[in-house]
Design a protein around this motif. Structure first.
Motif: not given
Length: 93
Positions: A68-71, A45-48, A56-66
């Motif tokens: 308060g998103e939490r992992i 529940f750490s917030a981003f 980071e997965d290969g050439d793809e970078i996954h970012r928080a869309h907004s």
């Protein structure tokens, strides 16, 4: 309920009510080159913040869309095609 009815349980109005979260997406490993850019011991529940890198997965970078998103349940020791983490958002946000 029985304890409450017998007067042996007092409700503490100072308690924080439980929070509900919705899963907004699942992070899945797709490539051999794969990085989680945070410590292995990051608490659930750490917030981003918006646009903060979550994976980071290969050439793809996954970012928080907004903000308060939490992992939840991050795991860097997964194989290709397996779940790395869940991304959740507080229902009240």
């Amino acid at each position: 309920r029985q304890l409450y009815e017998q007067g042996r349980y007092q409700f503490d109005s100072q308690l924080t009510p439980p929070r509900a979260f919705d899963v907004v997406r699942t992070l899945v490993r797709r490539h051999e080159h794969f990085v989680l850019p945070f410590p292995e011991n990051l608490p659930n529940f750490s917030a981003f913040t918006k646009d903060q890198i979550m994976m980071e997965d290969g050439d793809e970078i996954h970012r928080a869309h907004s903000d308060g998103e939490r992992i939840v349940f991050p795991n860097s020791k997964v194989g290709i095609g397996e779940r790395v983490a869940l991304v959740v958002k507080d229902r009240s946000v």
